[in-house]
Structures are given as structure tokens and as C-alpha cells.
Design an enzyme around this catalytic site. Structure first.
Site, PDB file in Angstrom:
ATOM      1  N   GLU A  22     -23.534 -95.584 -56.076  1.00 25.73           N
ATOM      2  CA  GLU A  22     -23.537 -94.123 -56.207  1.00 25.73           C
ATOM      3  C   GLU A  22     -22.570 -93.666 -57.301  1.00 25.73           C
ATOM      4  OE1 GLU A  22     -23.188 -90.338 -53.149  1.00 25.73           O
ATOM      5  OE2 GLU A  22     -21.678 -91.902 -53.082  1.00 25.73           O
ATOM      6  N   ARG A  78     -10.540 -95.747 -55.217  1.00 26.95           N
ATOM      7  CA  ARG A  78     -11.128 -94.693 -56.047  1.00 26.95           C
ATOM      8  C   ARG A  78     -10.181 -94.260 -57.164  1.00 26.95           C
ATOM      9  NH1 ARG A  78     -14.209 -90.651 -51.735  1.00 26.95           N
ATOM     10  NH2 ARG A  78     -14.866 -92.267 -50.277  1.00 26.95           N
TER      11      ARG A  78
END
Length: 483
Positions: free
Chosen positions: A171, A100
Site C-alpha cells: 500500500e 514508518r
């Protein structure tokens, strides 16, 4: 490049793409045409968008967990369990924290340590490090559609490898993966990076492959009023549609009041379609997702199942297209696959029991009108601030506090708006900050909170906010003082 809500020109995108794919060695294995052919050969039952469209048509609610571990074989074992024993309709691949943050070297070390020690040393699956072939091993090991769930501000390389690897849903967004997650990343940067994600999705769409995109609805997951999460979802849907995305799932995090939550899911779909049509995106399919309670959970597993069941009830009665499921280990940390399966089966039971039941629109009328009025105030002001450009307007709106996410860590978030519950447990706004509400809406919130303050014989204050944040973990909805 100046930020604007316009489809990225092909030459500009391709130049950017060369830079993105060079960020880590596995990028060299991405071949767009080959990836498109791989998707086209995939069985229809493994395609996320197909399953969502079918569920929407028959008003069925699908169940999906969160889950991810770093080693491919272990991740496959986990997904197989959730698919077979957990009865999941849709599967996740939750991405690790190193990925991330684009720290792929550390993710590589985490994989090696996980293998060496025989246990997960990271909190998710690293698609970039495993590359296209590793991702395809995962996709080919299950019979159910799989989505990438993460929290990445700059997700461009992750998207490239995920799509080429066969994932059919993805997402995130430039607002929802910035303000709730980041401390010091400018809004214009994440919106620009996510325009790349959506343009890539649009390219797949143009080549005959529909990949589902899902803005992250709960944001901080802590007393987020529906109008705030709705506004972000609508804006991210508009930004995605401009880049060519055709299948969008907008989300909402359960707040706890039955009327408000059902009204929120229904207005979310209605408002998103309204704004897409208003701005000329008439061929986008909109579905909805309810996230079960994202705040503090009780440590007692029996009580945790009560919270999970309440979210399942909302999903079933609102006819959300899918529900993201929690586990009874929520208060402890990352759940075991057995606990994850328990949460899924609990949710599936409740949703199935409510499949043939509906909730009357008449009971939702007032709450729906409030949510719609508040959301339109925010979204329309964003367009106004951007002189008609929603990308520019979003950046200016964040700076001005027109978009204001409660309890967000980002220094670019105003942090002036304060939520708390009214006497019936619906989330209202104690301090509207710079939200562009009409005086009528401001008075509505003030009166609702004053009504609660009178019942509890105390002032409407920040203490109410604190009490409400911890209430569900203590077995209540409204954080009332002890008598």
C-alpha cells in the site's frame, strides 16, 4: 536528480539500491533473483493480484482487516485467527510507527520490550527488523495473500524487504503517504522515493512476478470529497504505471451517503482506466477498494456495528473488489483479534447477502457526472501545471492548492478547501479554495450547501463543518443543530 515522470534508468536505480539496502543490516539478505524465484514458487492462491483479478471478473467483494503486532509468533497467531475465525479473504500486515519513520533501532527495542513484557509494545509489525527470513515465516504460516499496510514517506527499504520476504501487495504512494501523514516532508521527495518503490515493483513484474500496488484512498479520512481522493489515486496510478507496475488497486474512503459512495467507487475505476489508457498504459489491471468509515466511531459496540454494516452495504452494492474492514473497538483504540474478527464476519455477512443484488446505474447518473467533472478539472490542471509531466505538476498543484487535502497536517498542503455535507448527507465543498472548478461546479456546491442551511435555519459556516466531523460518532450522518 530532477523530478520527472520517467522510468528510472537501470544504472541510476541500481546505484540508489545499494544505498537503500545499506540502511539497516537486514538489507544485506535481499537477493532480487532469489526473491523472484521464491515468489514464482508460491501457490497461486497466496498471490494477491491473482485473487483480485478473479474477484473483479465475477464482481465479488473480498474482505480484509487491518492488523499487526511486533513479535513474529504473535503476528502469525493473529493472522491465523483472522484467516480461520474471521473468515478474511485477504490478510494485512500493518507496520509499526517506528518503521514508518525509518527509526529501526527504536523498533528493535520495541520488539525486545514486547518479548520481555509478553505484550505488544508497538502498534504494528516491523518487517525491516525481522528481515527477509522473518517475513517469510509469516507468509508461510497462512494460506491467504498478505499485504503490507503502513504510512511511510520513505518506504524504499521496507519495500525491498517486504517483497523479498514474500508479501504480494503493498500500500501507499508519494502523495497519499505524505500530505495526510507528514508535517514537513517536501512533495518532490516523497514522489521520488515512491518512484523507487514502483520501479522495484516494475522490476519484479519484468521478471515474471506481479505485485499489487494500492494507493491509499481515504487520505485524512475526514469528509474527503470523492474528487480529491480520486485525483490522488489516479495520479499515483499514473506514476506507478510509468515505472512498470501492472496491477493497481485504487481506493476510496466511505463518506456515508449511499448514492455518492456507490457512484464514487464506480467512477474511480472508470476514471483511473480512462487516464491510464489516455496516457498509453493499456496493460494495467485496475481494481477498487472501499475503506469503511475512517472518521470518529461511536463507543457503543452495537452502534459501531451499525457503522460497519453501512460500509459493508456500500462495498456490496458498488461491487468494490475489496473492502477494508473496521472493528467495534474503533472508538477505543487498537482492537483485540476477537473484535477484529467480529468486524470481518459482520462485513462478510452483509457482502454475501448483496452478492446477487445490483444498484441501478440510472440512480447514480447525476452524481457520477459531478464526480467525473470535478476530478477531471483537478487532474487535467495538474498536467497543465507540469507542462505535461504529472510528477512535476503534482508538486506545483500542491503548492498552488489545486490538490488540497482537508484536515491534512502537512505544511505544504494549502488547507483552503473546506468540506461539509449537503441536506442529504453527501460531502460537498463549502469553500473551494484554489480547486480549479468551473463556475458551474462552484455554483452546484454553493446551492447544495445553501439548501441545507435554509432547512436548518442557520448560515452556511464553519460550524457546519465541525458538526459534520463529529456527527457519525453521535449517531447521525449530518451534524444538524438540536431542535
Amino acid at each position: 536528480m530532477d523530478l520527472k515522470n520517467k522510468k528510472i534508468p537501470e544504472a541510476e536505480f541500481l546505484a540508489l539500491r545499494n544505498e537503500v539496502l545499506a540502511q539497516w543490516p537486514t538489507g544485506k539478505d535481499v537477493d532480487l533473483e532469489e526473491a523472484v524465484n521464491y515468489h514464482k514458487a508460491m501457490p497461486k492462491e497466496k498471490v494477491f493480484s491473482e485473487k483480485l483479478i478473479s474477484a473483479k471478473e465475477i464482481r465479488n467483494t473480498l474482505v480484509q482487516p487491518r492488523a499487526g503486532v511486533p513479535v513474529i509468533e504473535d503476528h502469525i497467531k493473529l493472522l491465523n485467527y483472522l484467516e480461520d475465525v474471521g473468515e478474511a479473504d485477504l490478510l494485512p500486515t500493518t507496520v509499526d510507527s517506528y518503521t514508518r519513520l525509518n527509526r529501526y533501532e527504536e523498533a528493535e527495542n520495541g520488539i525486545e520490550e514486547s518479548i520481555r513484557l509478553g505484550r505488544a509494545m508497538m502498534n504494528g509489525f516491523p518487517p525491516v527488523n525481522h528481515g527477509v527470513s522473518g517475513c517469510r515465516k509469516v507468509i508461510e504460516s497462512v494460506h491467504t495473500p498478505v499485504q503490507v499496510r503502513h504510512g511511510t514517506p520513505d518506504a524504499r527499504l521496507l519495500t525491498e524487504i517486504s517483497y523479498a520476504g514474500g508479501f504480494t501487495s503493498y500500500e501507499g504512494g508519494g502523495i497519499s503517504y505524505n500530505l495526510p501523514y507528514c508535517k514537513d516532508v517536501p512533495m518532490n521527495r516523497t514522489i521520488r522515493d515512491w518512484q523507487y518503490v514502483d520501479r522495484l515493483t516494475g522490476l519484479y513484474e519484468e521478471m515474471g512476478v506481479s505485485i499489487n500496488r494500492e494507493p491509499y484512498g481515504p487520505l485524512t479520512g475526514t469528509l474527503v470529497p470523492p474528487c480529491i481522493s480520486h485525483s490522488v489515486a489516479i495520479i499515483e496510478a499514473l506514476l506507478a504505471a510509468e515505472q512498470g507496475v501492472k496491477n493497481i488497486t485504487v481506493g476510496y474512503g466511505q463518506c456515508g451517503n449511499i448514492i455518492q459512495d456507490i457512484a464514487a467507487i464506480r467512477t474511480l475505476e472508470e476514471l483511473t482506466e480512462e487516464y491510464l489508457h489516455k496516457y498509453g498504459y493499456d496493460d494495467v489491471i485496475v481494481t477498487t477498494v472501499l475503506h469503511q468509515w475512517m472518521g470518529g466511531f461511536p463507543a457503543d459496540e452495537s452502534k459501531a456495528f451499525g457503522v460497519i454494516s453501512s460500509g459493508s452495504l456500500i462495498a456490496g452494492l458498488s461491487k468494490a473488489t475489496k473492502v477494508i474492514v473496521k472493528s467495534p473497538h474503533e472508538a477505543i483504540g487498537i482492537p483485540t483479534m476477537e473484535a477484529n474478527g467480529q468486524g470481518l464476519r459482520c462485513t462478510k455477512q452483509v457482502v454475501n447477502m448483496l452478492k446477487d443484488q445490483d444498484f441501478p446505474e440510472a440512480a447514480l447518473k447525476d452524481e457520477k457526472e459531478i464526480i467525473k467533472a470535478e476530478t477531471r478539472c483537478i487532474v487535467d490542471k495538474c498536467f497543465e501545471l507540469g507542462d505535461g509531466d504529472i510528477a512535476v505538476g503534482t508538486c506545483r498543484a500542491t503548492e498552488a492548492g489545486v490538490i488540497d487535502i482537508p484536515f491534512a497536517p502537512c505544511r505544504y498542503n494549502a488547507g483552503l478547501m473546506l468540506p461539509c455535507r449537503d441536506n442529504n448527507g453527501a460531502v460537498r465543498i463549502l469553500n473551494t479554495g484554489n480547486l480549479p472548478f468551473s463556475q458551474e461546479l462552484k455554483d452546484f456546491h454553493r446551492d447544495k450547501i445553501e439548501e441545507r442551511a435554509k432547512v436548518e435555519a442557520r448560515d452556511a459556516s464553519f460550524q457546519m463543518v465541525i458538526d459534520d466531523v463529529y456527527a457519525i460518532g453521535k449517531g447521525r450522518l449530518v451534524g444538524r443543530p438540536k431542535r
